[in-house]
Design an enzyme around this catalytic site. Structure first.
Site: not given
Ligand code: ADP
Length: 398
Positions: A7, A14, A91, A180, A212, A241, A284-285, A332, A335, A384
């Site tokens: 990717n 990656k 990808r 996606h 995203g 975004r 988001f954390r 998000l 998790n 993916e």
């Molecule tokens: P990408 O689109 O970069 O592949 P990911 O699917 O890895 O993104 O998601 C990344 C986002 O997921 C982070 O910006 C974070 O906000 C959120 N995230 C990851 N772990 C947690 C968690 N434990 N609680 C809340 N949000 C989380």
């Protein structure tokens, strides 16, 4: 059969090497800052210590060379010989209307990919450079392209057409494409397995909530609508975004802030969304943490975010005249039990009822709806890379 999944971004690469006999990851890693100062690689072989190196990588070709060296290294390598790699799966972000499926890469395919670059000028050129770098280092190894857009090529015209002069679609292919796709395809297929029902009998709504984010309506195993558009900017609010917006905001901001159109689109892509509203972070954390401490803008950002996801779920339930399960995936979605609970809180009218104890999971597959919930609520980790490797193997087997 070992498949190397790649990717490539504009300055990153990656990778995962996957043994397709067991679908296990032999090694994965990341090259960053390609073409800029401080290029580095992190290589994680299964069952061995991580290997990290900072070394110049002027081009993606240098990065691919480094990855191949790491894979066969006597210390941190995982295969004896480069010839163990049977194929590469790439990808590719945008396949336009040319690719409704993954394809074996040929000279004609490369030409078509170049044509798609104008639709995704930020992404496709890097994907193409990655393919060329692999072709140079592994000249006899088949290369496969797997597109973010192809799963959505089943959308009907009423879903993909914008209400613009029709010539824009005819002349410039301006329409909704969606992204996606590999993730929505994977989690919806996993959902069918989890529910023990035939994939083509289900109405599913998949919410990919990462940095995203997009929602997809999958009716009978086919994407019938999705929230991202011509580019990944449309739809949900995201980390940085803006998502859906009155198009007239563009010229209004240009005038008020004295910016060019491209500068404003940059703001829409990089400084908006949860970051823009909260002023805290795109992660988001951090935003959840700030909201818990009473930061009103962080709370406003999260409220707006959840509300929009819930609105899209409602829209797609209407589009399909029903829904059997809503799926949450990506950072998000996998998790954050808070995010899942807040979004499902809007969906009681659909017949979704959350079991709080079952929702207390992270990074694992779960059905977290109550036993009597009419619609199932699922969280399913996406994968993916595995989809790319499976498509690659399938094309080779043919
Ligand atoms: P990408 O689109 O970069 O592949 P990911 O699917 O890895 O993104 O998601 C990344 C986002 O997921 C982070 O910006 C974070 O906000 C959120 N995230 C990851 N772990 C947690 C968690 N434990 N609680 C809340 N949000 C989380």
């Amino acid at each position: 059969m070992d498949v190397l999944v790649l990717n490539c971004g504009s300055s990153s690469l990656k990778y995962q090497l996957i043994d397709m006999s067991s679908e296990s990851v032999l090694a994965k890693g990341l090259c960053e800052r390609i073409g800029i100062e401080g290029s580095n690689m992190k290589h994680s072989p299964a069952g061995k210590d991580d290997y990290k190196v900072e070394t110049p990588m002027p081009t993606h070709k240098d990065a691919v060379k480094l990855v191949l060296e790491a894979l066969v290294d006597p210390g941190h390598g995982v295969i004896a010989n480069i010839s163990d790699i049977s194929a590469c799966g790439h990808r590719v972000v945008h396949g336009g209307e040319n690719f409704a499926q993954s394809v074996l890469i040929s000279a004609d395919v490369m030409k078509a990919l170049e044509e798609c670059s104008q639709l995704a000028p930020l992404h496709n050129p890097a994907n193409i450079i990655g393919i060329e770098a692999c072709q140079a280092s592994l000249p006899n190894v088949p290369q496969v392209a797997v597109f973010d857009t192809s799963f959505h090529q089943t959308m009907p015209e009423k879903a993909f057409l914008y209400a613009l002069p029709y010539e824009y679609y005819e002349n410039h292919k301006i329409r909704k494409y969606g992204f996606h796709g590999t993730s929505h395809r994977y989690v919806s297929q996993e959902a069918a397995k989890l529910l023990g029902k035939p994939y083509d009998s289900l109405k599913l709504i998949s919410c990919h909530l990462g940095n995203g984010a997009s929602v997809c309506a999958i009716d009978g195993g086919k994407s019938v609508d999705t929230s991202m558009g011509l580019t990944p900017l449309e739809g949900l609010a995201m980390g940085t975004r803006c998502g859906d917006l009155d198009p007239a905001v563009l010229t209004f901001v240009m005038e008020k802030e004295g910016l060019t159109a491209q500068q404003v689109v940059d703001v829409f892509n990089k400084k908006s969304g949860v970051l823009g509203v909260s002023g805290v972070s795109s992660d988001f954390r951090d935003v959840e943490g700030a909201a818990a401490q009473g930061n009103a803008r962080a709370k406003a950002a999260l409220d707006l975010y959840y509300y929009r996801v819930a609105k899209y779920v409602g829209e797609y339930a209407a589009a399909m005249n029903g829904v059997d399960a809503v799926i949450f995936t990506a950072g998000l979605g996998e998790n954050s039990k808070e995010a899942r609970a807040a979004i499902c809180g809007y969906l009681g009218y659909l017949g979704i009822s959350v079991d709080t104890a079952k929702n207390d999971v992270r990074g694992k597959t779960a059905d977290f709806a109550t036993a009597d919930s009419k619609v199932r609520a699922l969280t399913i980790p996406t994968n993916e890379e595995l989809v790319i490797a499976r498509d690659t193997k399938e094309l080779l087997d043919k």
